[in-house]
Design an enzyme around this catalytic site. Structure first.
Site, PDB file in Angstrom:
ATOM      1  N   ARG A  17       0.607  -1.155  -0.069  1.00 33.83           N
ATOM      2  CA  ARG A  17      -0.088   0.049   0.436  1.00 33.83           C
ATOM      3  C   ARG A  17       0.851   1.971   0.135  1.00 33.83           C
ATOM      4  O   ARG A  17       0.391   2.585  -0.440  1.00 33.83           O
ATOM      5  CB  ARG A  17      -0.203   0.045   1.279  1.00 33.83           C
ATOM      6  CG  ARG A  17      -2.481  -1.256   0.966  1.00 33.83           C
ATOM      7  CD  ARG A  17      -3.103  -1.217   2.206  1.00 33.83           C
ATOM      8  NE  ARG A  17      -2.993   0.313   3.307  1.00 33.83           N
ATOM      9  CZ  ARG A  17      -3.712   0.211   3.749  1.00 33.83           C
ATOM     10  NH1 ARG A  17      -3.533  -0.931   5.447  1.00 33.83           N
ATOM     11  NH2 ARG A  17      -3.805   1.636   4.576  1.00 33.83           N
ATOM     12  N   ARG A 319      25.171  22.464   5.529  1.00 35.08           N
ATOM     13  CA  ARG A 319      25.338  21.194   5.296  1.00 35.08           C
ATOM     14  C   ARG A 319      26.132  20.635   6.146  1.00 35.08           C
ATOM     15  O   ARG A 319      27.228  20.984   6.850  1.00 35.08           O
ATOM     16  CB  ARG A 319      25.783  21.285   4.117  1.00 35.08           C
ATOM     17  CG  ARG A 319      24.687  22.483   2.814  1.00 35.08           C
ATOM     18  CD  ARG A 319      25.084  22.363   1.425  1.00 35.08           C
ATOM     19  NE  ARG A 319      25.897  20.981   0.585  1.00 35.08           N
ATOM     20  CZ  ARG A 319      26.270  20.877  -0.175  1.00 35.08           C
ATOM     21  NH1 ARG A 319      27.173  22.037  -0.858  1.00 35.08           N
ATOM     22  NH2 ARG A 319      27.259  19.639  -0.446  1.00 35.08           N
ATOM     23  N   ALA A 366      30.653  40.198   1.460  1.00 37.59           N
ATOM     24  CA  ALA A 366      29.502  39.315   0.897  1.00 37.59           C
ATOM     25  C   ALA A 366      30.438  39.182  -0.647  1.00 37.59           C
ATOM     26  O   ALA A 366      31.114  39.813  -0.878  1.00 37.59           O
ATOM     27  CB  ALA A 366      28.676  41.012   0.871  1.00 37.59           C
ATOM     28  N   TYR A 373      36.430  22.625  -5.657  1.00 38.63           N
ATOM     29  CA  TYR A 373      36.142  21.655  -6.424  1.00 38.63           C
ATOM     30  C   TYR A 373      36.662  22.494  -8.126  1.00 38.63           C
ATOM     31  O   TYR A 373      36.595  23.282  -8.937  1.00 38.63           O
ATOM     32  CB  TYR A 373      34.447  21.173  -6.826  1.00 38.63           C
ATOM     33  CG  TYR A 373      34.300  20.217  -7.307  1.00 38.63           C
ATOM     34  CD1 TYR A 373      35.071  18.817  -7.293  1.00 38.63           C
ATOM     35  CD2 TYR A 373      33.344  19.993  -8.019  1.00 38.63           C
ATOM     36  CE1 TYR A 373      34.395  17.779  -7.804  1.00 38.63           C
ATOM     37  CE2 TYR A 373      33.048  18.660  -8.972  1.00 38.63           C
ATOM     38  CZ  TYR A 373      33.591  17.977  -8.490  1.00 38.63           C
ATOM     39  OH  TYR A 373      33.598  16.421  -9.360  1.00 38.63           O
TER      40      TYR A 373
END
Ligand code: UD1
Ligand code: MG
Length: 451
Positions: A17, A319, A366, A373
């Site tokens: 279900r 994160r 800012a 990466y």
């Protein structure tokens, strides 16, 4: 000495279900798989052995159980022939275990360990079998507990097999049992499948026990703990119940929430007293928040540790691997991943910090971006204590900025910067007097000519 304990977690049902490719017990509530809720309950109850009964049709469940509990912790039930048959599948895995066994369901995440603890206490005091019952608002579908006049159970009758008088009983079976191992398997070996479903019912051990002089006692728990997940609607209900529980616990622990109904917790969210959580904050798994911290509206945090008296957000994203010491300030539209911030460091606006170590009291202007990466590997950026990173600096990792150094706004920093130096890495400004005025005059003249 209390008896050693083992747990059997039933997780071989089909779960059709759910309409899902993922096996039912691997769906999550509060960021944790349903099966892991049961495994965690067994651990909280000090079970020395935990056996997951799973189906060969859902190898992910067995793999998950082994990953959590080690080899030998998964027993296969080759055909789903009922709850009694499922428990018997765990018999060999518990051979030689001398103690009490608790039977839990893999799809019932909200049962509190302390509720089951009361069942062990009941067994220690009264002997025999113990079942967890509850008063159901709507008992339809549940097994009913038929009490004798001596405060113990006569039998459990499944809804389908019950007559009108039995269906009028509101006290229902949760499915959780506590029994001594050898007694449990002896009684199960006598269970037959002559019932409405043609299944081997675990619940039949109550009446079989009674004939053998073994009584079953009932601990009554709250219906809210017994919610079983069979469909997505029930998954959402279980999630809502978990969130309500987590919010109440945080409030009790001294956390201020302006709109608790808009704050989302995970199973392991840990928030210190006097923290303030503004509306619409989401905590994924693995978050700890120090006391006195202020998490402003619309922030999303997972896998991160926030120190005391930090200020985060609004609209911040933390994160996994973000670790902030005390009094760090993270402002709006800042994303941090796998990075440490020393005490009092700041990134107040529009910044990405990934794979970095930011020294105490450093200030990221800012638009600071760590370019971590290169399409293949991740590289680290290290910023020294008290450094000042000018607005719109790109830090091309691996790179280090020494303590107390400055970078000029708009710089692309590709080489290490010495402590206390200023590094400017951008085109120099050149001013041409009158250029704009002459340009406009030429363009306006061209337009005049055309028309
Ligand atoms: C069962 C109880 C019922 C109780 C209800 C509470 C029996 C006979 N009935 O009914 O008294 O009120 O739970 O929710 O025990 N499972 C297996 N293998 C099987 C069958 C089931 O592993 O062959 C597992 C399921 O995955 C599930 C649990 O056992 O986790 C309960 O099975 P389910 O089919 O939901 O039992 P119910 O009919 O709801
Ligand atoms: Mg059920």
């Amino acid at each position: 000495m209390p008896s050693p304990r083992a747990a059997i977690i039933l997780a071989a049902g089909q779960g059709t279900r759910m309409q899902s490719r993922l096996p039912k017990v691997l769906h999550k509530v509060g960021g944790r798989a349903l099966l892991d809720w049961a495994i965690a309950a067994a651990a909280a109850l000090d079970c020395a052995r935990t056996i997951v009964v799973s189906s060969p049709a859902a190898p992910e469940v067995g793999a998950h159980g082994e990953q959590r509990l080690g080899a030998g912790a998964v027993a296969l039930q080759h055909e789903a022939k009922g709850t009694g048959h499922a428990v018997l599948a765990a018999k060999a895995a518990l051979d030689g275990f001398d103690g009490d066994v608790v039977i839990l369901y893999g799809d019932t995440p909200l049962i509190r360990p302390q509720t089951v603890e009361a069942m062990f206490a009941m067994r220690a005091a009264q002997g025999g079998l113990v079942v967890l019952g509850f008063e159901a608002a709507d008992p339809t579908g549940y097994g009913r507990l038929v009490m004798g006049d001596d405060d113990s159970l006569l039998r459990i009758v499944e809804h389908r097999d019950a007559d009108a008088a039995e269906r009028a009983i509101g006290l229902c079976n949760s499915g959780v049992f506590v029994a001594e191992r050898a007694t449990l398997f002896n009684l199960l070996s006598m269970v037959r499948n002559d019932n409405a479903k043609g299944e081997y019912y675990l619940t039949d051990i109550v009446a079989l026990g009674r004939s053998a002089g073994i009584k079953t006692h009932v601990v009554v728990g709250a219906e809210s703990e017994m919610l079983g997940v069979n469909a997505r609607s029930e998954l959402a209900e279980a999630e809502a119940a978990f969130q309500a529980r987590a919010r109440a616990a945080a409030l009790d622990a001294g956390v201020t929430m302006l709109a608790p109904e808009t704050v989302y917790f995970s199973f392991d969210t840990n928030i210190g007293a006097d923290a303030v959580i503004e509306p619409n904050v989401f905590f994924g798994p693995g978050v700890s928040i120090g006391s006195g911290a202020h998490i402003k509206a619309f922030s999303h945090l997972e896998g991160c540790a926030i120190g005391e008296a930090c200020a985060i957000g609004p609209f911040a994203r933390l994160r996994p691997g973000a670790k902030l010491e005390r009094k760090v300030k993270i402002g709006n539209f800042v994303e941090i991943k796998n990075a440490t911030f020393g005490e009092g460091a700041q990134a107040s606006h529009l910044t990405y910090v990934g794979d970095a170590d930011i020294g105490a009291r450093a200030n990221l202007g800012a638009g600071t971006i760590t370019c971590n990466y290169d399409g293949f590997d991740k590289h680290r950026t290290v910023i020294g204590e008290g450094a000042f990173i000018g607005s719109d600096t790109a830090l091309v990792a691996p790179v280090r900025v020494g303590a107390g150094a400055y970078t000029g706004s708009g710089s692309v920093i590709t080489k290490d910067v010495a402590p206390d130096a200023l590094s400017v890495a951008r085109g120099r400004q050149r001013d041409i007097d009158g250029w704009a005025k002459a340009f406009r005059a030429r363009k306006l003249a061209e337009r005049e000519k055309k028309s």
